[in-house]
Write a protein that holds these residues in place. Structure first.
Motif, PDB file in Angstrom:
ATOM      1  N   SER A   1       0.020   0.017  -8.555  1.00 25.78           N
ATOM      2  CA  SER A   1      -0.393   1.123  -7.693  1.00 25.78           C
ATOM      3  C   SER A   1       0.843   1.960  -7.384  1.00 25.78           C
ATOM      4  O   SER A   1       1.616   1.634  -6.473  1.00 25.78           O
ATOM      5  CB  SER A   1      -1.011   0.585  -6.397  1.00 25.78           C
ATOM      6  OG  SER A   1      -1.468   1.642  -5.576  1.00 25.78           O
TER       7      SER A   1
ATOM      8  N   GLN B   1      -4.526   4.194  -7.612  1.00 21.89           N
ATOM      9  CA  GLN B   1      -4.072   4.398  -6.237  1.00 21.89           C
ATOM     10  C   GLN B   1      -4.775   3.462  -5.256  1.00 21.89           C
ATOM     11  O   GLN B   1      -4.141   2.915  -4.348  1.00 21.89           O
ATOM     12  CB  GLN B   1      -4.314   5.852  -5.814  1.00 21.89           C
ATOM     13  CG  GLN B   1      -3.333   6.851  -6.410  1.00 21.89           C
ATOM     14  CD  GLN B   1      -3.652   8.271  -5.984  1.00 21.89           C
ATOM     15  OE1 GLN B   1      -4.454   8.951  -6.614  1.00 21.89           O
ATOM     16  NE2 GLN B   1      -3.034   8.722  -4.907  1.00 21.89           N
ATOM     17  N   SER B   2      -6.084   3.294  -5.430  1.00 25.66           N
ATOM     18  CA  SER B   2      -6.849   2.516  -4.448  1.00 25.66           C
ATOM     19  C   SER B   2      -7.003   1.041  -4.805  1.00 25.66           C
ATOM     20  O   SER B   2      -7.035   0.186  -3.915  1.00 25.66           O
ATOM     21  CB  SER B   2      -8.240   3.135  -4.266  1.00 25.66           C
ATOM     22  OG  SER B   2      -8.930   3.182  -5.504  1.00 25.66           O
ATOM     23  N   GLU B   3      -7.089   0.725  -6.099  1.00 24.16           N
ATOM     24  CA  GLU B   3      -7.343  -0.647  -6.524  1.00 24.16           C
ATOM     25  C   GLU B   3      -6.119  -1.343  -7.121  1.00 24.16           C
ATOM     26  O   GLU B   3      -6.058  -2.572  -7.159  1.00 24.16           O
ATOM     27  CB  GLU B   3      -8.486  -0.682  -7.549  1.00 24.16           C
ATOM     28  CG  GLU B   3      -9.776  -0.026  -7.083  1.00 24.16           C
ATOM     29  CD  GLU B   3     -10.414  -0.782  -5.922  1.00 24.16           C
ATOM     30  OE1 GLU B   3     -10.182  -2.004  -5.813  1.00 24.16           O
ATOM     31  OE2 GLU B   3     -11.130  -0.145  -5.123  1.00 24.16           O
TER      32      GLU B   3
ATOM     33  N   THR C   1      -8.424  11.852   0.642  1.00 23.45           N
ATOM     34  CA  THR C   1      -8.319  10.549   1.298  1.00 23.45           C
ATOM     35  C   THR C   1      -7.247   9.660   0.666  1.00 23.45           C
ATOM     36  O   THR C   1      -6.901   8.628   1.236  1.00 23.45           O
ATOM     37  CB  THR C   1      -9.672   9.811   1.245  1.00 23.45           C
ATOM     38  OG1 THR C   1     -10.041   9.592  -0.124  1.00 23.45           O
ATOM     39  CG2 THR C   1     -10.749  10.621   1.940  1.00 23.45           C
ATOM     40  N   ARG C   2      -6.752  10.055  -0.489  1.00 22.18           N
ATOM     41  CA  ARG C   2      -5.748   9.243  -1.188  1.00 22.18           C
ATOM     42  C   ARG C   2      -4.340   9.815  -1.088  1.00 22.18           C
ATOM     43  O   ARG C   2      -3.378   9.158  -1.481  1.00 22.18           O
ATOM     44  CB  ARG C   2      -6.128   9.088  -2.672  1.00 22.18           C
ATOM     45  CG  ARG C   2      -7.308   8.163  -2.916  1.00 22.18           C
ATOM     46  CD  ARG C   2      -7.720   8.170  -4.378  1.00 22.18           C
ATOM     47  NE  ARG C   2      -8.670   7.108  -4.677  1.00 22.18           N
ATOM     48  CZ  ARG C   2      -9.972   7.184  -4.472  1.00 22.18           C
ATOM     49  NH1 ARG C   2     -10.479   8.296  -3.934  1.00 22.18           N
ATOM     50  NH2 ARG C   2     -10.781   6.181  -4.782  1.00 22.18           N
TER      51      ARG C   2
ATOM     52  N   ASN D   1       0.845  -1.196   0.000  1.00 23.45           N
ATOM     53  CA  ASN D   1       0.000   0.000   0.000  1.00 23.45           C
ATOM     54  C   ASN D   1       0.882   1.248   0.000  1.00 23.45           C
ATOM     55  O   ASN D   1       1.149   1.830   1.061  1.00 23.45           O
ATOM     56  CB  ASN D   1      -0.924  -0.002   1.227  1.00 23.45           C
ATOM     57  CG  ASN D   1      -1.886  -1.167   1.231  1.00 23.45           C
ATOM     58  OD1 ASN D   1      -2.628  -1.374   0.278  1.00 23.45           O
ATOM     59  ND2 ASN D   1      -1.887  -1.944   2.306  1.00 23.45           N
TER      60      ASN D   1
ATOM     61  N   ASP E   1     -12.316  13.156  -2.502  1.00 18.57           N
ATOM     62  CA  ASP E   1     -11.838  11.834  -2.894  1.00 18.57           C
ATOM     63  C   ASP E   1     -10.319  11.791  -3.021  1.00 18.57           C
ATOM     64  O   ASP E   1      -9.705  10.719  -2.905  1.00 18.57           O
ATOM     65  CB  ASP E   1     -12.462  11.413  -4.233  1.00 18.57           C
ATOM     66  CG  ASP E   1     -13.880  10.891  -4.059  1.00 18.57           C
ATOM     67  OD1 ASP E   1     -14.340  10.837  -2.905  1.00 18.57           O
ATOM     68  OD2 ASP E   1     -14.523  10.552  -5.060  1.00 18.57           O
ATOM     69  N   ASP E   2      -9.702  12.936  -3.285  1.00 20.03           N
ATOM     70  CA  ASP E   2      -8.242  12.993  -3.360  1.00 20.03           C
ATOM     71  C   ASP E   2      -7.620  13.206  -1.987  1.00 20.03           C
ATOM     72  O   ASP E   2      -6.536  12.696  -1.715  1.00 20.03           O
ATOM     73  CB  ASP E   2      -7.804  14.113  -4.313  1.00 20.03           C
ATOM     74  CG  ASP E   2      -8.039  13.742  -5.764  1.00 20.03           C
ATOM     75  OD1 ASP E   2      -7.924  12.550  -6.088  1.00 20.03           O
ATOM     76  OD2 ASP E   2      -8.342  14.635  -6.571  1.00 20.03           O
TER      77      ASP E   2
ATOM     78  N   ARG F   1      -7.130   7.726  -9.531  1.00 25.14           N
ATOM     79  CA  ARG F   1      -7.682   7.321  -8.231  1.00 25.14           C
ATOM     80  C   ARG F   1      -7.844   5.812  -8.150  1.00 25.14           C
ATOM     81  O   ARG F   1      -7.552   5.200  -7.108  1.00 25.14           O
ATOM     82  CB  ARG F   1      -9.026   8.007  -8.003  1.00 25.14           C
ATOM     83  CG  ARG F   1      -8.940   9.491  -7.724  1.00 25.14           C
ATOM     84  CD  ARG F   1     -10.312  10.110  -7.757  1.00 25.14           C
ATOM     85  NE  ARG F   1     -10.269  11.555  -7.590  1.00 25.14           N
ATOM     86  CZ  ARG F   1     -11.237  12.376  -7.959  1.00 25.14           C
ATOM     87  NH1 ARG F   1     -12.337  11.892  -8.518  1.00 25.14           N
ATOM     88  NH2 ARG F   1     -11.126  13.679  -7.783  1.00 25.14           N
ATOM     89  N   LEU F   2      -8.314   5.193  -9.233  1.00 20.03           N
ATOM     90  CA  LEU F   2      -8.498   3.744  -9.231  1.00 20.03           C
ATOM     91  C   LEU F   2      -7.163   3.019  -9.100  1.00 20.03           C
ATOM     92  O   LEU F   2      -7.051   2.013  -8.399  1.00 20.03           O
ATOM     93  CB  LEU F   2      -9.213   3.300 -10.506  1.00 20.03           C
ATOM     94  CG  LEU F   2     -10.704   3.650 -10.584  1.00 20.03           C
ATOM     95  CD1 LEU F   2     -11.250   3.337 -11.967  1.00 20.03           C
ATOM     96  CD2 LEU F   2     -11.492   2.896  -9.514  1.00 20.03           C
TER      97      LEU F   2
END
Length: 208
Positions: free
Chosen positions: A159, A132-134, A177-178, A60, A174-175, A129-130
């Motif tokens: 990622s 980064q998170s997925e 949080t990333r 992560n 949403d950013d 974003r995807l």
């Protein structure tokens, strides 16, 4: 197959890395190195950025956005810390189109994606974003070849550690949080140190 000399060099490099990581002054040395490369002050931000970039090999990874007004030193800070990393792991982009991250061929695992300004990649924010998170993104698009219609699938894996800057004090939720948000130092003390460094540099004799 590696030659004996190559294996010996690799073993020596691994041992050197282990010695550095065991050194209680390791982060202090890194901070000094970044300063010698051109960053005045920002000691805490230097190390936070460096440690975040080290997560490039982690499951992560940690992404960072550096916030501050225009011409406050954001880009200089990020680019200087990036110089400490092997160039092969750094991808620098000034901007990204909407589907750019989906159609690239290379795996983004183990990379630091440096976007010069967050706004420059606003069209690609969903894909970014995807990733980064997925850790992957897939886009199916319609194709037309003469009378035939079909679809093609574009996939991108990995990622990356995403590092960018912005003049906004707060970015889209949403950013937020990333990204780990860093605020550039705008204190009077920092300004004095920058001026002193510039004066010192100007006072140095020109190279012959």
């Amino acid at each position: 197959m590696k030659t004996p000399s190559k294996r010996k060099n690799d073993e020596a490099l691994v041992q050197r890395v282990k010695d550095l990581l065991r050194d209680p002054q390791f982060l202090h040395r890194v901070c000094d190195l970044i300063g010698s490369l051109g960053v005045v002050g920002e000691e805490c931000n230097r190390l936070i950025l460096f440690l975040a970039m080290l997560t490039v090999r982690c499951t992560n990874p940690v992404s960072v956005v550096v916030k501050g007004p225009s011409s406050s030193g954001k880009s200089n800070l990020v680019r200087t810390v990036l110089r400490v990393l092997p160039p092969t792991v750094v991808l620098y982009r000034t901007s990204l189109t909407k589907r750019a991250l989906e159609y690239g061929d290379d795996d983004l695992s183990g990379t630091v994606l440096y976007i010069g300004e967050l706004q420059g990649a606003k069209d690609a924010q969903l894909s970014r974003r995807l990733l980064q998170s997925e850790g992957h993104v897939a886009h199916e698009a319609t194709t037309i070849r003469g009378p035939e219609r079909s679809t093609e699938l574009a996939c991108r894996e990995g990622s990356p550690v995403v590092v960018t800057t912005t003049t906004e004090s707060q970015i889209f939720e949403d950013d937020e949080t990333r990204f780990l948000s860093l605020q550039i130092d705008q204190s009077d003390e920092q300004t004095r140190e920058i001026v002193k460094a510039q004066l010192h540099q100007e006072a140095q004799p020109d190279d012959v």
